[in-house]
Design a protein around this motif. Structure first.
Motif, mmCIF file in Angstrom:
data_model
loop_
_atom_site.group_PDB
_atom_site.id
_atom_site.type_symbol
_atom_site.label_atom_id
_atom_site.label_comp_id
_atom_site.label_asym_id
_atom_site.label_seq_id
_atom_site.Cartn_x
_atom_site.Cartn_y
_atom_site.Cartn_z
ATOM 1 N N LYS A 1 -5.082 9.674 0.895
ATOM 2 C CA LYS A 1 -3.876 10.757 1.014
ATOM 3 C C LYS A 1 -2.230 10.922 1.235
ATOM 4 N N ALA A 2 -2.472 9.650 0.550
ATOM 5 C CA ALA A 2 -1.114 8.695 0.554
ATOM 6 C C ALA A 2 -1.024 9.395 -1.607
ATOM 7 N N LYS A 3 -2.347 9.350 -2.782
ATOM 8 C CA LYS A 3 -2.507 9.492 -3.731
ATOM 9 C C LYS A 3 -1.588 8.204 -4.454
ATOM 10 N N ILE A 4 -2.005 6.997 -3.980
ATOM 11 C CA ILE A 4 -1.733 5.991 -4.334
ATOM 12 C C ILE A 4 -3.461 5.252 -4.917
ATOM 13 N N SER A 5 -3.683 4.349 -5.655
ATOM 14 C CA SER A 5 -4.797 3.787 -6.338
ATOM 15 C C SER A 5 -4.549 2.040 -5.215
ATOM 16 N N TRP A 6 -5.606 1.780 -4.692
ATOM 17 C CA TRP A 6 -5.729 0.755 -3.472
ATOM 18 C C TRP A 6 -5.971 -0.383 -4.277
ATOM 19 N N GLU A 7 -6.281 -0.243 -5.263
ATOM 20 C CA GLU A 7 -6.666 -1.457 -6.140
ATOM 21 C C GLU A 7 -5.145 -2.665 -5.927
ATOM 22 N N TYR A 23 4.116 -11.301 3.108
ATOM 23 C CA TYR A 23 4.272 -9.841 1.983
ATOM 24 C C TYR A 23 5.218 -8.831 1.890
ATOM 25 N N VAL A 24 5.623 -8.328 2.899
ATOM 26 C CA VAL A 24 6.733 -7.847 2.974
ATOM 27 C C VAL A 24 8.076 -8.685 2.789
ATOM 28 N N LYS A 25 8.461 -9.629 2.940
ATOM 29 C CA LYS A 25 9.300 -10.324 2.349
ATOM 30 C C LYS A 25 9.992 -10.740 0.975
ATOM 31 N N ASN A 26 8.503 -11.055 0.593
ATOM 32 C CA ASN A 26 8.203 -11.197 -1.031
ATOM 33 C C ASN A 26 7.660 -9.336 -1.994
ATOM 34 N N GLY A 27 8.200 -8.848 -1.644
ATOM 35 C CA GLY A 27 8.270 -6.921 -1.686
ATOM 36 C C GLY A 27 7.466 -6.564 -2.229
ATOM 37 N N GLU A 28 5.688 -7.889 -1.984
ATOM 38 C CA GLU A 28 4.671 -7.216 -2.223
ATOM 39 C C GLU A 28 4.173 -5.720 -1.357
ATOM 40 N N LYS A 29 3.167 -4.707 -1.924
ATOM 41 C CA LYS A 29 2.754 -4.025 -1.839
ATOM 42 C C LYS A 29 1.403 -3.963 -0.489
ATOM 43 N N VAL A 30 1.724 -2.877 0.162
ATOM 44 C CA VAL A 30 0.377 -4.005 2.006
ATOM 45 C C VAL A 30 -0.157 -2.327 2.424
ATOM 46 N N ILE A 31 -1.307 -2.633 2.466
ATOM 47 C CA ILE A 31 -2.259 -1.284 3.458
ATOM 48 C C ILE A 31 -2.904 -2.107 4.688
ATOM 49 N N PHE A 32 -1.891 -1.628 5.600
ATOM 50 C CA PHE A 32 -2.484 -2.724 7.150
ATOM 51 C C PHE A 32 -3.084 -1.830 8.130
ATOM 52 N N LEU A 33 -4.241 -2.218 8.745
ATOM 53 C CA LEU A 33 -4.801 -1.333 9.924
ATOM 54 C C LEU A 33 -3.097 -2.611 11.199
ATOM 55 N N PRO A 34 -2.816 -2.007 11.961
ATOM 56 C CA PRO A 34 -2.039 -2.291 13.184
ATOM 57 C C PRO A 34 -3.046 -3.069 14.175
ATOM 58 N N ASN A 35 -2.819 -3.471 14.891
ATOM 59 C CA ASN A 35 -3.125 -4.065 16.471
ATOM 60 C C ASN A 35 -2.523 -2.932 17.516
ATOM 61 N N ASN A 36 -0.643 -3.351 17.609
ATOM 62 C CA ASN A 36 -0.434 -2.630 18.392
ATOM 63 C C ASN A 36 1.208 -2.159 17.029
ATOM 64 N N LEU A 37 1.126 -1.217 16.469
ATOM 65 C CA LEU A 37 2.176 -0.349 16.188
ATOM 66 C C LEU A 37 3.188 -0.820 15.575
ATOM 67 N N LYS A 38 4.011 -0.760 17.494
ATOM 68 C CA LYS A 38 5.345 -1.006 17.797
ATOM 69 C C LYS A 38 5.198 -2.058 17.942
ATOM 70 N N ASN A 39 4.493 -3.664 18.704
ATOM 71 C CA ASN A 39 4.993 -5.066 18.726
ATOM 72 C C ASN A 39 4.726 -5.376 16.828
ATOM 73 N N VAL A 92 -3.376 3.167 9.689
ATOM 74 C CA VAL A 92 -3.529 2.536 9.009
ATOM 75 C C VAL A 92 -1.611 2.441 8.509
ATOM 76 N N CYS A 93 -1.656 1.767 7.728
ATOM 77 C CA CYS A 93 -0.160 1.599 7.722
ATOM 78 C C CYS A 93 0.354 1.247 6.127
ATOM 79 N N ILE A 94 1.171 2.111 5.340
ATOM 80 C CA ILE A 94 1.065 1.442 4.285
ATOM 81 C C ILE A 94 3.161 1.207 3.537
ATOM 82 N N ILE A 95 2.694 0.234 2.950
ATOM 83 C CA ILE A 95 4.546 -0.406 2.700
ATOM 84 C C ILE A 95 4.045 -1.157 1.294
ATOM 85 N N ASN A 96 5.199 0.568 0.285
ATOM 86 C CA ASN A 96 5.279 -0.338 -0.305
ATOM 87 C C ASN A 96 6.430 -0.999 -0.735
#
Length: 208
Positions: A115-121, A141-157, A204-208
């Protein structure tokens, strides 16, 4: 024989023919209500609740003790091998790998990437489902500026945890909700705005 059957993200359109054929010829079919609704079931239907781990344990224990030759299909949303039921079933001390077969399904990560048209590798993949310790991995990962796909447990938390640990609420995240369903929703926005919304648990959440 026991079959752990991946049923994709939720829509019948993304279920494999192998899954349909296996379920159709099974004597017992176990799964959540929404999983069971995908199939025409000829055998006995067993709906699993929020206590599915205990319910699966009891069913499989009795099945093994009875030395039954009947065919059992256990429905696992997405792919059983990623945040699915394979790990749960392998945790049962009486189950051996030769007792079952796994039929993979399309995972929510695959669907999100398409859906996001990204290469998840190119992405780090994380599930936070029942894995609070992975929050720290996500933060790093986020602090280091790395790309992440994650399944949240409770997104707001989970988002609040990131902010409380130094991530700017201006950080953009793509949230993909109810993938393959008629109420599918995809939002790319700042964390501060995402915190104002309500979400289902199918995310599912994506961070670029």
């Amino acid at each position: 024989m026991i079959y752990i059957v991946g049923i994709g993200p939720g829509s019948r359109d993304y279920v494999t023919k192998k899954a349909f054929d296996t379920v159709e010829t099974s004597d017992f079919v176990l799964g959540s209500k929404r999983s069971l609704e995908i199939f025409e079931i000829n055998g006995e239907k067993i709906e699993l609740s929020v206590n599915l781990k205990n319910e699966l344990y009891e069913f499989l224990k009795n099945y093994k003790n009875s030395d039954s030759k009947k065919k059992v299909s256990i429905l696992s949303t997405g792919d059983p091998c990623f945040s699915g039921l394979l790990k749960t079933i392998l945790s049962f001390d009486f189950v051996k790998k030769e007792d079952f077969e796994v039929f993979p399904g399309i995972s929510s990560v695959q669907m999100a990437a398409s859906k996001a048209k990204i290469s998840w590798e190119d992405y780090n993949i994380l599930t936070l489902h029942g894995k609070e310790e992975n929050l720290k991995k996500l933060l790093n990962y986020v602090k280091n500026g790395e790309k992440v796909i994650f399944l949240p447990n409770n997104l707001k938390n989970d988002l609040k945890f990131l902010i409380e640990n130094g991530i700017s609420d201006e950080k953009e995240i793509t949230v993909l909700e109810n993938l393959s369903y008629s109420n599918e929703r995809i939002i790319t926005d700042k964390i501060s705005n995402l915190l104002e919304n309500d979400y289902s648990y199918l995310l599912v959440c994506i961070i670029n």
